[in-house]
Design an enzyme around this catalytic site. Structure first.
Site, short mmCIF file in Angstrom:
data_model
loop_
_atom_site.label_atom_id
_atom_site.label_comp_id
_atom_site.label_asym_id
_atom_site.label_seq_id
_atom_site.Cartn_x
_atom_site.Cartn_y
_atom_site.Cartn_z
N SER A 184 -9.56 1.34 3.71
CA SER A 184 -8.82 2.18 2.78
C SER A 184 -7.83 1.39 1.93
O SER A 184 -7.30 1.93 0.97
CB SER A 184 -8.05 3.25 3.55
OG SER A 184 -7.07 2.66 4.38
N LYS B 54 0.86 -1.20 0.00
CA LYS B 54 0.00 0.00 0.00
C LYS B 54 0.89 1.24 0.00
O LYS B 54 1.98 1.23 0.58
CB LYS B 54 -0.87 -0.07 1.26
CG LYS B 54 -1.97 0.96 1.39
CD LYS B 54 -2.78 0.66 2.66
CE LYS B 54 -3.83 1.70 2.96
NZ LYS B 54 -4.61 1.36 4.17
N SER C 201 -9.68 -1.04 7.65
CA SER C 201 -9.04 -0.81 6.35
C SER C 201 -8.39 -2.03 5.71
O SER C 201 -8.07 -2.00 4.52
CB SER C 201 -8.00 0.31 6.46
OG SER C 201 -8.63 1.56 6.43
#
Ligand SMILES: *[C@@H]1O[C@H](CO)[C@@H](O)[C@H](O)[C@H]1NC(C)=O
Ligand SMILES: *[C@@H]1O[C@H](CO)[C@@H](O)[C@H](O)[C@H]1NC(C)=O
Ligand SMILES: *[C@@H]1O[C@H](CO)[C@@H](O)[C@H](O)[C@H]1NC(C)=O
Ligand SMILES: *[C@@H]1O[C@H](CO)[C@@H](O)[C@H](O)[C@H]1NC(C)=O
Ligand SMILES: *[C@@H]1O[C@H](CO)[C@@H](O)[C@H](O)[C@H]1NC(C)=O
Ligand SMILES: *[C@@H]1O[C@H](CO)[C@@H](O)[C@H](O)[C@H]1NC(C)=O
Ligand SMILES: *[C@@H]1O[C@H](CO)[C@@H](O)[C@H](O)[C@H]1NC(C)=O
Ligand SMILES: *[C@@H]1O[C@H](CO)[C@@H](O)[C@H](O)[C@H]1NC(C)=O
Length: 572
Positions: free
Chosen positions: A189, A107, A213
């Site tokens: 997220s 990420k 997330s």
């Protein structure tokens, strides 16, 4: 009952001809669709494939799919060279382990000291140089993984904005879309991490979680997500959301692959003193080989699971709209020999959790909402992170906010047009706290932390009507979209700092996958992997994304699109 009428009116088109526009091509003649790490290691060993060839195949596929789905922010320009070096090393010394030569996306909030900038999706940070690899990235390199590049995310891991906002969107990467149906949401997220895994754009990915997330995007991608206990994996080098709650974990297509990653990234790091807790509790030693915990359905015989009916199952939109599918899973679990304990209720859950989805219980006073302390944590966390970066004019949270202000939506950082640019309303709220940790802050934080821990631990200790006490192996929770927000199944483990996993069990009529979550107590990852893999072996849901609506560009995704209900269902 209105939501039922909506559901019936929106029966999807069936029988309409649709061909997957992005079928996974063989790589050097070898089938790599949904392939797992052990199989790939077998290909490497037999000389059917090299890490360099596999990396090239993923890069080609990213270039094909990413313009439509934007799950990847940037490919590592050195990935092929790294893969080549690892191939040479394998020939000379053999593999380092199960991750040797495996292409993994991280990420964009996990620092990599390579040519890919780490910016949490923000354009403000693209010219900044990180001082070193995040601990997680360094450990992945050490285990022989190929760092393929950075996955897209909701900007600043969802914490830049709550209102002027689209889930899965970042100014740098654009709107992440769902590979099953591009007009459905991805959740966030770690949206790009999860969607890249199910879209076959990498073998596995790393996500981060402050509250939901890792778990929620995994659920909407139909993959495995593991949210480790805070302290299991170092957060050093990760752009913070909240240093008290943040954790880092894998997104993968199988529990075994996820466990290999957790084996590689967990451990003590002097730069993150939360990792000392694992040593203090003795569990750093107990469970360092998570792949050993992976098992099959036979482990379900005699396994004991709690069902916290009130309010996670009784009133969440997820459980109502997907009830038949969930009840069928319960039946299969019992047939496999598991013992289910209904109504293992969590004390005071109605004060801690909004019953219809993600977020705070509205009847609870605002001083006790999670955001009361999370805004303070956000200010201090990002401020501290920026102060450790070099060569930039942006050296503090306030300077970051000033930059966001100067480059606000109206200037269209990505060129305007159909691209919608994130606001910064939550940064403005965080700024207003000045990062002050006063009595209000500690009360909100400790109140939620203690009640969440006690809540989960109490539910794991089932007391029958006759007083018999039974320790349960885990709590089963719904992981589904459908309410105002996603299932209310991440808030308690987040505030408790406890681990949780999700596994896929089905797909709704709009193609959106949903799953089953398991909660445990601190450092219970081995148990969650054991029972998660056992249930996954029993259910074996393996939906393949068909990339429906790949040509559409409708954004943002909030408010919800059809298939979501904007009124809470009545408690059932
Ligand atoms: C980053 O560098 C480029 C090229 O030097 C420049 O155009 C851009 O304005 C810089 N962005 C930021 C946020 O500093
Ligand atoms: C953890 O480390 C931080 C920064 O080094 C320090 O401020 C904090 O007091 C430490 N916390 C504990 C519990 O030792
Ligand atoms: C972990 O467990 C697996 C399965 O039992 C075993 O093959 C492997 O050698 C173990 N790895 C380590 C590092 O102990
Ligand atoms: C659990 O108990 C509640 C309340 O008694 C009941 O409504 C629900 O149907 C039960 N669920 C299952 C799966 O048995
Ligand atoms: C960006 O502009 C919007 C609308 O003008 C405003 O509400 C918001 O506060 C601005 N964001 C920042 C970070 O200044
Ligand atoms: C952030 O806080 C500072 C200090 O109170 C204030 O001067 C500034 O105007 C705030 N910025 C925004 C965009 O709200
Ligand atoms: C703590 O600070 C917040 C602002 O961040 C303020 O709203 C609150 O009243 C303060 N609490 C105390 C007890 O001073
Ligand atoms: C995709 O989602 C849209 C709503 O965003 C829905 O109308 C459509 O039926 C879904 N497509 C399929 C093939 O299910």
């Amino acid at each position: 009952m209105r939501y039922l009428a909506v559901a019936l009116l929106l029966v999807p088109l069936t029988g309409a001809a649709w061909t997957d526009p992005f079928p996974v091509k063989p790589c050097n003649g070898v089938d790599i669709q949904d392939v797992d790490m052990d199989t790939v290691q077998g290909y490497f060993e037999k000389g059917l494939l090299t890490a360099k060839q596999l990396t090239q195949c993923y890069i080609d596929r990213i270039n094909l799919v990413n313009p439509h789905f934007r799950t990847v922010i940037q490919i590592n320009p050195d990935a092929l060279e790294i893969a080549h070096d690892l191939d040479q090393e394998r020939i000379q010394n053999g593999p380092r382990g199960p991750l040797h030569g495996i292409p993994i996306l991280t990420k964009d909030n996990i620092a990599t000291a390579d040519k890919v900038p780490t910016s949490a999706g923000s354009l403000a940070l693209i010219n900044k140089t990180v001082p070193r690899d995040a601990h997680v990235a360094a450990l992945l390199r050490l285990s022989g993984a190929v760092l393929l590049g950075h996955a897209n995310l909701a900007e600043f891991a969802d914490y830049i904005a709550y209102d002027d906002y689209s889930e899965g969107y970042s100014d740098r990467g654009g709107q992440t879309r769902n590979c099953f149906n591009a007009t459905q949401q991805t959740s966030g997220s770690s949206s790009g991490s999860a969607q890249s895994v199910v879209g076959n754009l990498c073998m596995a990915a790393i996500g981060t979680e402050t509250d939901g997330s890792i778990l929620l995007p995994a659920m909407h991608a139909g993959i495995i997500g593991i949210k480790p206990t805070v302290g299991r994996v170092s957060r050093a080098g990760v752009v913070p959301g909240s240093l008290s709650q943040d954790t880092v974990g894998p997104h993968a297509r199988t529990f075994r692959d996820a466990a290999y990653i957790l084996d590689a990234i967990s451990g003590v790091d002097w730069r993150d003193n939360a990792t000392f807790n694992a040593v203090v509790s003795g569990t750093a030693v107990r469970a360092r080989n998570f792949s050993e915990a992976v098992t099959d359905r036979s482990a379900l015989k005699g396994a004991k699971f709690g069902i916290p009916w009130d309010v996670l199952w009784s009133s969440s939109a997820g459980s109502v709209t997907h009830r038949e599918a969930f009840l069928e899973v319960f039946r299969q679990l019992e047939d496999a020999g598991a013992i289910l304990y209904n109504n293992t209720n969590i004390p005071r859950i109605r004060e801690l959790q909004y019953p219809y989805g993600w977020g705070d219980a509205i009847d609870t006073p605002e001083e006790l909402w999670a955001r009361t302390y999370l805004h303070v944590d956000l200010y201090n966390g990002i401020d501290g992170y920026l102060r450790n970066l070099k060569e930039s004019q942006i050296r503090s949270f306030q300077e970051l906010l000033e930059w966001e202000d100067e480059h606000n939506s109206s200037t269209g950082a990505l060129g305007g047009g159909e691209i919608w640019v994130s606001g910064a309303d939550n940064f403005v709220r965080a700024n207003a706290t000045h990062g002050i940790m006063n009595e209000t802050y500690y009360l909100a934080k400790l109140w939620r932390h203690e009640l969440s821990r006690t809540g989960i631990d109490t539910a794991l200790t089932h007391i029958a009507a006759d007083g018999t006490l039974t320790l349960l192996d885990g709590l089963l929770v719904p992981m589904a979209g459908g309410g105002i927000f996603d299932s209310p199944s991440s808030g308690l483990p987040a505030a408790a700092h406890y681990p949780a996993v999700t596994l896929p069990i089905g797909q709704d009529p709009w193609q959106l996958p949903f799953g089953l979550g398991i909660w445990g107590t601190a450092f219970d990852e081995d148990k969650l992997i054991r029972y998660g893999s056992a249930i996954d072996d029993l259910i074996r849901w393996r939906g393949k994304p068909q990339f429906y609506n790949y040509e559409t560009t409708e954004i943002p995704f909030d408010p919800r699109w059809p298939g979501f209900f904007d009124i809470p269902p009545s408690d059932a």
